[in-house]
Design a protein around this motif. Sequence first.
Motif, PDB file in Angstrom:
ATOM      1  N   ARG A 229       0.792  -1.224   0.000  1.00  0.00           N
ATOM      2  CA  ARG A 229       0.000   0.000   0.000  1.00  0.00           C
ATOM      3  C   ARG A 229       0.832   1.285   0.000  1.00  0.00           C
ATOM      4  O   ARG A 229       0.355   2.334  -0.429  1.00  0.00           O
ATOM      5  N   ASP A 230       2.078   1.235   0.471  1.00  0.00           N
ATOM      6  CA  ASP A 230       2.900   2.442   0.553  1.00  0.00           C
ATOM      7  C   ASP A 230       3.784   2.665  -0.671  1.00  0.00           C
ATOM      8  O   ASP A 230       4.525   3.649  -0.716  1.00  0.00           O
ATOM      9  N   THR A 237      -3.417  -0.209  -3.658  1.00  0.00           N
ATOM     10  CA  THR A 237      -4.524   0.216  -2.802  1.00  0.00           C
ATOM     11  C   THR A 237      -5.852  -0.066  -3.500  1.00  0.00           C
ATOM     12  O   THR A 237      -5.886  -0.496  -4.654  1.00  0.00           O
ATOM     13  N   ARG A 337       0.790   7.851   0.285  1.00  0.00           N
ATOM     14  CA  ARG A 337       2.137   8.022   0.826  1.00  0.00           C
ATOM     15  C   ARG A 337       2.747   9.330   0.322  1.00  0.00           C
ATOM     16  O   ARG A 337       3.373  10.075   1.075  1.00  0.00           O
ATOM     17  N   GLN A 399      12.302   8.717   1.848  1.00  0.00           N
ATOM     18  CA  GLN A 399      11.009   8.129   1.504  1.00  0.00           C
ATOM     19  C   GLN A 399      11.028   7.578   0.076  1.00  0.00           C
ATOM     20  O   GLN A 399      10.517   6.490  -0.188  1.00  0.00           O
ATOM     21  N   PHE A 403      10.351   3.748  -0.752  1.00  0.00           N
ATOM     22  CA  PHE A 403       9.069   3.371  -1.349  1.00  0.00           C
ATOM     23  C   PHE A 403       9.028   3.483  -2.877  1.00  0.00           C
ATOM     24  O   PHE A 403       8.048   3.075  -3.494  1.00  0.00           O
TER      25      PHE A 403
END
Length: 420
Positions: A229-230, A237, A337, A399, A403
């Motif tokens: 999901r991230d 998602t 995110r 980040q 991700f």
Amino acid sequence: MVKCNIWWIRRDMRIEDNRVLIHAAEDGNAVFPFYLFDPSEFTGEGQEKKVNFIFRQLVNLNRELAKFGTAITICYGKAKDVFGWLKTQFPEAKVFTCVELGHSACQAVKEAEKFLPVVEVSEGYLLSFDKIRSKKGKILTTFFHFKNAAYKELEKLEAIYQEKPKVEWLSVSMPCVYKIGEEKAEKLDFSLSSLGFEEIELVHEGAVKSAEELLERFEKILPEYEKLRDFPAVNGTSLLSAHLRYGTISIRKVFRWVMNRPNSAKFIDELLWREFFSYLFYHFPESEFQDLRKDYNRRWLKPSAEDWKRVLNAQIGIPIIDAGLKQLYLEGFVHNRVRMIIASYFTKDFGWDWRIGERLFAQHLIDYDPALNVGNWQWNAGVGVDPRSKYRRFNPFLQAEKFDPENHYISKYLERSDSK
């Protein structure tokens, strides 16, 4: 004069499992489906994708209504003019609509009540926000305590479900748009051009596919949802946010669907975050414009004209933020995110007032919901309910490394990437 009940469609664009319709049909009066399009709510650049999505959902709903010999009437104008006109058409009518949060939505109801009685029905949320309290009767301001209380309420969730509620519909042969001013009402074609917008192509999967198609797609993703999901390039998602926002699918249906499947705990948590931010917005409506926490005492800055130009051109100079802004402008969506990374950088690194970024997202997001957007921006700015978020900062480079390690998301939205 025809005696009827007016179904004021807002965040409940469906017939199936619709509590507003159930209440509107109870007394046996014919039901008249109507949508208020206030042009003042859709001004400025970036609104065309949202309006296109809304109109397409109304077209889809109208196809269903046609099976029952009725059709949607869109009234274009200010609430006071529209409900004044409806009063002349249906002087004995009652208006049934769902509870919608936010200042402008509440003001529209107040205008309607000057002309016709309005019955607001809780629809679009799993929980009754008045029932969720601490043992001492206080409002819960941490997600942990809210979640525990919510599960107790969900065990008692009222099982109101009617696939197709029994409704006596007012006979309307064709959908149309009425452009209503202070003194006259002009009948127009049922089209986007009548609303002052052009038809455009929507490109994000969450806006193109129906809620049922997205739910079918999500069934394959759900087992890996917590892991995926991230990662914005993966699209791991549900993509249901816009459909839940406008109620093309019942939140109760989604909840029942996910409860019957394994590996669903994390997605249920996300549904409850949606409820939590709405719960706070319901109890603290002033937070739409003010910091929920007053103890930050931070002097917010405003971007310079040059800085804001860089924002609007998606040229901040940080690849994952520029990619997120590009996605926002091109698709009317941003991966969650990346929303947090942008909000953190705007408020923590630039020191900009959270309301500036919140308004930017409000202008462009198809799935814009004031409760969720304000809640997310305040949480990232450190002025929401979580005191720890005052010190939390998302480093955009770390980040991106974590991700979007292969640069797939960044390269999709930027012509070239300098992140590596």
